[in-house]
Write a protein that holds these residues in place. Sequence first.
Motif, mmCIF file in Angstrom:
data_model
loop_
_atom_site.group_PDB
_atom_site.id
_atom_site.type_symbol
_atom_site.label_atom_id
_atom_site.label_comp_id
_atom_site.label_asym_id
_atom_site.label_seq_id
_atom_site.Cartn_x
_atom_site.Cartn_y
_atom_site.Cartn_z
ATOM 1 N N THR A 78 47.076 35.216 43.075
ATOM 2 C CA THR A 78 45.729 35.882 43.456
ATOM 3 C C THR A 78 44.809 35.003 43.833
ATOM 4 O O THR A 78 43.518 35.275 44.140
ATOM 5 C CB THR A 78 45.459 36.472 42.014
ATOM 6 N N GLU A 193 38.801 39.610 44.772
ATOM 7 C CA GLU A 193 39.354 40.074 46.080
ATOM 8 C C GLU A 193 39.203 38.819 47.134
ATOM 9 O O GLU A 193 39.791 39.172 48.094
ATOM 10 C CB GLU A 193 38.741 41.300 46.439
ATOM 11 N N CYS A 252 40.383 34.070 55.471
ATOM 12 C CA CYS A 252 39.242 34.057 54.383
ATOM 13 C C CYS A 252 37.793 33.572 54.395
ATOM 14 O O CYS A 252 37.013 34.034 54.040
ATOM 15 C CB CYS A 252 40.073 33.195 52.987
ATOM 16 N N ASP A 305 38.077 45.963 53.090
ATOM 17 C CA ASP A 305 39.433 45.866 53.097
ATOM 18 C C ASP A 305 39.755 44.487 52.752
ATOM 19 O O ASP A 305 39.532 43.308 53.659
ATOM 20 C CB ASP A 305 40.062 46.177 54.565
ATOM 21 N N THR A 307 43.061 43.082 52.270
ATOM 22 C CA THR A 307 44.379 43.037 52.090
ATOM 23 C C THR A 307 44.597 42.110 53.373
ATOM 24 O O THR A 307 45.885 41.587 53.467
ATOM 25 C CB THR A 307 45.087 44.000 52.300
ATOM 26 N N GLU A 310 46.907 38.639 53.287
ATOM 27 C CA GLU A 310 48.354 38.758 52.807
ATOM 28 C C GLU A 310 49.300 38.403 54.024
ATOM 29 O O GLU A 310 50.482 37.751 53.571
ATOM 30 C CB GLU A 310 48.498 40.085 52.245
ATOM 31 N N ARG A 311 48.904 38.516 55.169
ATOM 32 C CA ARG A 311 49.982 38.340 56.242
ATOM 33 C C ARG A 311 50.031 36.979 56.396
ATOM 34 O O ARG A 311 51.049 36.438 57.039
ATOM 35 C CB ARG A 311 49.523 39.099 57.504
#
Length: 314
Positions: A78, A193, A252, A305, A307, A310-311
Amino acid sequence: MRIVAVVVTFNRRSLLEKLVARLGEDVASGALDRVLVVDNASTDGTGEWLRGLDTSSPSGSDYSTNLRIEHRTLDHNTGGAGGFHEGLKWAIEETDADLVWLMDDDGLPAEGCLERLTEETDLDFWGPLVVDEADPARLVFPIRLPGGTRVVHDVASAAAAAGSRRLDGIVIPFNGVLLTRALVERIGYPRAEYFIWGDDHEYRLRAEAEGARIATVVDATVLHPSVGSLGTPMMFARTTYNHTPSDLKHYCMARNNTLNLLAYRGWVHVLLFWLKTVWFYLFTKPQPARIAMSARAAYAGLRGDFTGHERYLK
């Protein structure tokens, strides 16, 4: 005052072992009540080593009972943001901590660090200087002094600027910082997040917005591996940009910094950050693909969003 340490770790078992041993000394002396380790689904044997603490120690006694080392392994990585969210929630909601001492696995508090920090009794969110383990006179994370643009890069300059033994209004989270239970109950937990890059900064900004009393204690230190230069000069050396070769970290940073600036500084600062990003990757270090990545990250964050990073996970 009951103090609980929270350590977040991921795939740095050798560093974690040294840190746990160091914190165990504070537990044994009574300065620290217990240590909570949050393992972000490490794949280097960290989880197995932590489970081994439950039944054995170098001396053959029950290590975790004697030194009060507790641990949880999450079911997936995480990031630092998720780890500190989980760890701080654990400390506040499941222990009787008055103060929580937060740190990553790559920091190592110097002897007497905690005792020095706890001498300050009028603060809500405070921490030590983070110094280079190979050169303890040098700061790993330079400090921009409150009320101006001056940045200090070494311990001597920070101490001279402090006048007394602390710099009020600035702290470097989450590297050995203390938080009061009362402050956490007011402002909540780090934004899980965010994953990495910007979560600690957002938490400090949130604390500031709530009127928290913040400081860096300049004669308390945490040793930390060097991270190199944190600011690449740009615009004819008039400013710097936090460039990283890591796509994960950059994604990020672009997303989280956009949201932090929007929430705490406004659209003008967001636009200036985007301008710096375009300039940097067009002229300073030409990488046009990074501009497109930054735009995708910022847009995703504005849409809520979280997510997209994660790629880039490996």
